[in-house]
Motif scaffolding. Structure first.
Motif, PDB file in Angstrom:
ATOM      1  N   LYS A  23     -65.821  13.274 -13.006  1.00 46.33           N
ATOM      2  CA  LYS A  23     -66.951  13.245 -13.925  1.00 46.33           C
ATOM      3  C   LYS A  23     -67.467  11.811 -13.976  1.00 46.33           C
ATOM      4  O   LYS A  23     -66.787  10.877 -13.506  1.00 46.33           O
ATOM      5  N   TYR A  25     -68.389  19.564 -16.172  1.00 50.76           N
ATOM      6  CA  TYR A  25     -68.233  19.186 -14.763  1.00 50.76           C
ATOM      7  C   TYR A  25     -67.215  20.065 -14.031  1.00 50.76           C
ATOM      8  O   TYR A  25     -66.899  19.795 -12.876  1.00 50.76           O
ATOM      9  N   SER A  33     -65.588  23.201 -12.006  1.00 52.01           N
ATOM     10  CA  SER A  33     -65.988  24.231 -11.054  1.00 52.01           C
ATOM     11  C   SER A  33     -65.825  25.601 -11.705  1.00 52.01           C
ATOM     12  O   SER A  33     -65.068  25.746 -12.676  1.00 52.01           O
ATOM     13  N   SER A  75     -67.199  19.328  -8.569  1.00 52.06           N
ATOM     14  CA  SER A  75     -67.387  18.422  -9.704  1.00 52.06           C
ATOM     15  C   SER A  75     -68.127  17.157  -9.286  1.00 52.06           C
ATOM     16  O   SER A  75     -68.943  16.617 -10.053  1.00 52.06           O
ATOM     17  N   THR A 109     -71.783  15.923 -10.744  1.00 52.17           N
ATOM     18  CA  THR A 109     -71.855  14.556 -11.254  1.00 52.17           C
ATOM     19  C   THR A 109     -73.046  13.816 -10.664  1.00 52.17           C
ATOM     20  O   THR A 109     -73.830  13.176 -11.387  1.00 52.17           O
TER      21      THR A 109
END
Length: 337
Positions: A234, A274, A276, A295, A299
């Motif tokens: 993230k 963030y 999946s 992720s 981001t």
């Protein structure tokens, strides 16, 4: 009993560990392990610890000076899910470091202590130019810590937040500062440069963002090749130094080559926005390297679009969006991408 001991330590009373353990033989082992740490933490803070409850999650060394092993604490620079991070100096060689300290309450929780050790194990076996390296790990008077490279710069979360503010946009919730990594914010070179190219030359901004994404992808490729899945990619775990180099940090939730599962049944570990789709299923599915790739994608979607891939405020709706909805294509957000 713990509350009584805490109050006595705050009052300045010196407690004899052997006497206390003898008075409570059923807790002797725990007392011999915890009392030195409680007294050490209180000694670091002096009067600053008055009234502090050591059972609180972030009860640890207050933001003053102190010494842990070979490290002299300078100041607090961040708090994350697994500990408090301080700027410190490695006394023996005069090296600046970021020192991550396990909160006292976590010492009472074997699962938290296991995750802390797992973080050290995961990050400690990785050697890559875009992964924050660990220099040392130790325990002083029962206080667990490890030292890592001090990165002077900002998190990607802070950079996204500033870019949004520069353009008069609402700052995404996921990019609010929550540093738990190794950044010391004594310079804004990278953030200022990215903000300038975003304003003056969007093509240059997108190329710079792509370069940062390459740094992150290279770091993840190395981690995955070593059997480590990060599981918490993230913006606040990606650090950008003053040279514009990206560093991957915070392996507190990492899975190491199908090692011991450190989750509880049904736990959702990580930051929901963030995650999946498979990660939102908790422990019902086994996660592999693809969860990190997803992720990383959302981001950098946020960096490019200056808006989250999924923006629902309610948890249930956000989960639905992640599992059932495709993000708006980036070129519909900005045709220049």
């Amino acid at each position: 009993m713990l509350e009584e001991l805490t109050n006595r330590i705050h009052a300045g009373e010196s407690i004899d560990v052997d006497v206390c353990a003898g008075a409570h033989p059923e807790y002797a082992g725990q007392l011999r392990r915890l009392l030195p740490a409680m007294q050490a933490l209180n000694a670091f803070g002096g009067s600053h610890t008055a009234g502090k409850d050591f059972t609180e999650p972030f009860a640890a060394i207050p933001p003053t000076t102190g010494v842990l092993g070979d490290f002299r604490i300078v100041r607090e620079i961040g708090r994350g899910g697994m500990g408090i991070v301080y700027e410190a100096e490695q006394i023996s060689i005069g090296r600046p470091v970021a020192l991550k300290v396990l909160p006292f309450a976590s010492m009472l929780d074997e699962r938290r202590l296991a995750r802390f050790r797992n973080e050290v194990r995961a990050a400690g076996q990785l050697h890559h130019t875009n992964i924050v390296p660990i220099f040392a790990v130790g325990s002083d008077r029962g206080v667990h810590f490890y030292a890592m490279q001090l990165v002077v710069g900002q998190t990607l979360a802070e950079m996204i937040g500033q870019l949004c503010r520069d353009r008069g946009l609402e700052t995404p919730v996921g990019t609010m500062p929550s540093p738990g990594g190794a950044t010391a914010q004594s310079g804004e070179t990278a953030r200022a440069a990215l903000s300038t190219v975003r304003t003056d030359n969007r093509g240059a901004f997108y190329r710079k963002a792509a370069l940062l994404a390459i740094h992150a992808a290279d770091a993840l490729e190395h981690a995955h090749a070593c059997g480590v899945v990060h599981r918490d990619i993230k913006p606040s775990n990606l650090l950008v130094d003053e040279r514009g180099v990206l560093w991957l940090a915070d392996f507190g939730l990492a899975a190491v080559e199908a090692g011991a599962d450190l989750t509880m049944s049904g736990d959702l570990l990580g930051t929901l926005r963030y995650m999946s789709p498979e990660q939102t299923q908790g422990s019902r599915v086994v996660l592999d390297h693809r969860t990190d790739i997803y992720s990383l994608g959302v981001t950098f979607y946020e960096l490019l679009a200056l808006r989250p891939a999924f923006d629902a405020a309610e948890r249930a709706e956000l989960l639905r969006q992640i599992t059932d909805v495709e993000p708006l294509p980036l070129r519909r957000v900005d045709a220049a991408i």
